[in-house]
Design an enzyme around this catalytic site. Sequence first.
Site, PDB file in Angstrom:
ATOM      1  N   HIS A 123       0.860  -1.196   0.000  1.00  0.00           N
ATOM      2  CA  HIS A 123       0.000   0.000   0.000  1.00  0.00           C
ATOM      3  C   HIS A 123       0.893   1.242   0.000  1.00  0.00           C
ATOM      4  O   HIS A 123       1.969   1.244   0.621  1.00  0.00           O
ATOM      5  CB  HIS A 123      -0.905  -0.017   1.230  1.00  0.00           C
ATOM      6  CG  HIS A 123      -1.967   1.045   1.162  1.00  0.00           C
ATOM      7  ND1 HIS A 123      -1.704   2.363   1.479  1.00  0.00           N
ATOM      8  CD2 HIS A 123      -3.256   0.993   0.766  1.00  0.00           C
ATOM      9  CE1 HIS A 123      -2.813   3.070   1.295  1.00  0.00           C
ATOM     10  NE2 HIS A 123      -3.763   2.262   0.867  1.00  0.00           N
ATOM     11  N   GLU A 195      -3.709   1.681  -7.523  1.00  0.00           N
ATOM     12  CA  GLU A 195      -4.142   2.822  -6.719  1.00  0.00           C
ATOM     13  C   GLU A 195      -3.185   3.994  -6.959  1.00  0.00           C
ATOM     14  O   GLU A 195      -2.102   4.048  -6.346  1.00  0.00           O
ATOM     15  CB  GLU A 195      -4.073   2.489  -5.231  1.00  0.00           C
ATOM     16  CG  GLU A 195      -4.995   1.398  -4.771  1.00  0.00           C
ATOM     17  CD  GLU A 195      -5.256   1.528  -3.275  1.00  0.00           C
ATOM     18  OE1 GLU A 195      -6.404   1.759  -2.903  1.00  0.00           O
ATOM     19  OE2 GLU A 195      -4.302   1.432  -2.490  1.00  0.00           O
TER      20      GLU A 195
HETATM   21  P1  PGA Z   1      -9.428   5.998  -0.155  1.00  0.00           P
HETATM   22  O1  PGA Z   1      -8.249   4.997   0.214  1.00  0.00           O
HETATM   23  O2  PGA Z   1     -10.574   5.182  -0.652  1.00  0.00           O
HETATM   24  O3  PGA Z   1      -9.713   6.706   1.135  1.00  0.00           O
HETATM   25  O4  PGA Z   1      -8.902   6.904  -1.208  1.00  0.00           O
HETATM   26  C1  PGA Z   1      -7.955   3.902  -0.617  1.00  0.00           C
HETATM   27  C2  PGA Z   1      -6.791   3.139  -0.059  1.00  0.00           C
HETATM   28  O5  PGA Z   1      -5.959   3.740   0.652  1.00  0.00           O
HETATM   29  O6  PGA Z   1      -6.649   1.950  -0.282  1.00  0.00           O
END
Ligand code: PGA
Length: 279
Positions: A123, A195
């Site tokens: 992450h 992401e």
């Molecule tokens: P968010 O976070 O949906 O608050 O943007 C996503 C994540 O950190 O996996």
Amino acid sequence: MAVCGYCCSFVVIGYQINNHFNAYRMKPILIAANWKMHKTLSEGQELTSTLINWLRRQKTSELQIILLPSFIHLTAIHSLLASDLPLALGAQNCHDKASGAFTGEVSSAMLASAGVQYVLVGHSERRGVYQEDHEVLAAKVDAALAEGIRPIFCCGEPSHERTQHTHEAYIVKQLEKSLLHLSPAQLAQVIIAYEPVWAIGTGHIPDADAIAAMQKSIRAVIARRYTPSLAEDVRLLYGGSCNAQNVQSFLAIEGVDGVLVGNASVQAKDFLPLLEAVL
Ligand code: PGA
């Protein structure tokens, strides 16, 4: 899996039927709920019970929800889960070694013994705040797989990589360095979450074409290194500012099998409408 020609993505009775590589696929939509460092024990239990009641009312097997609470609440949340519900347990992190003198750390074996089936690896908050590099992330992926835990491997570029048009190479390197040493059977166990770092918790999101292009690049790398069929089968998620208002638009994107949700997964008042928007 029925094979079809050039169709756009759409959702039928909650199943995602997408045109990946010109083929229909039918599989449950994955919704991973990353609670991050939120929720006391009673708050986590309450949210889990609310979700369970909602799932029992819906009687749906069209979703697979993965709850990612903090380490300390895993056992208590696990004791609430029922095998007939599409609700699984994941952890937000694991150590890269099997055991040893690592005060304060948690191994994959410990997670597996607590009923954990998935673990987030890479992450952006772990990469950024805790300086986890490609090598340690590769070792975490290996450690999780060795215990039968499926890694949810996160990749994503910072904003300057996108403005310099180097975002694709950036993601390919993240995959190359931490994932592509796996055997085909191991890689098939991995879920990849794209992401973009600048989309996490900001409300800024890439447009649908940009997300589709990245999902396609990720599958193309896997197809080149492994096989087109493995590339097609690997589950890919989108994550970053996903909420009840925009979740449908992400799931309609070619190549997106589900979403990784942070902020909008922490409160039932946000998460249940998100789930309802998917069905
Ligand atoms: P968010 O976070 O949906 O608050 O943007 C996503 C994540 O950190 O996996």
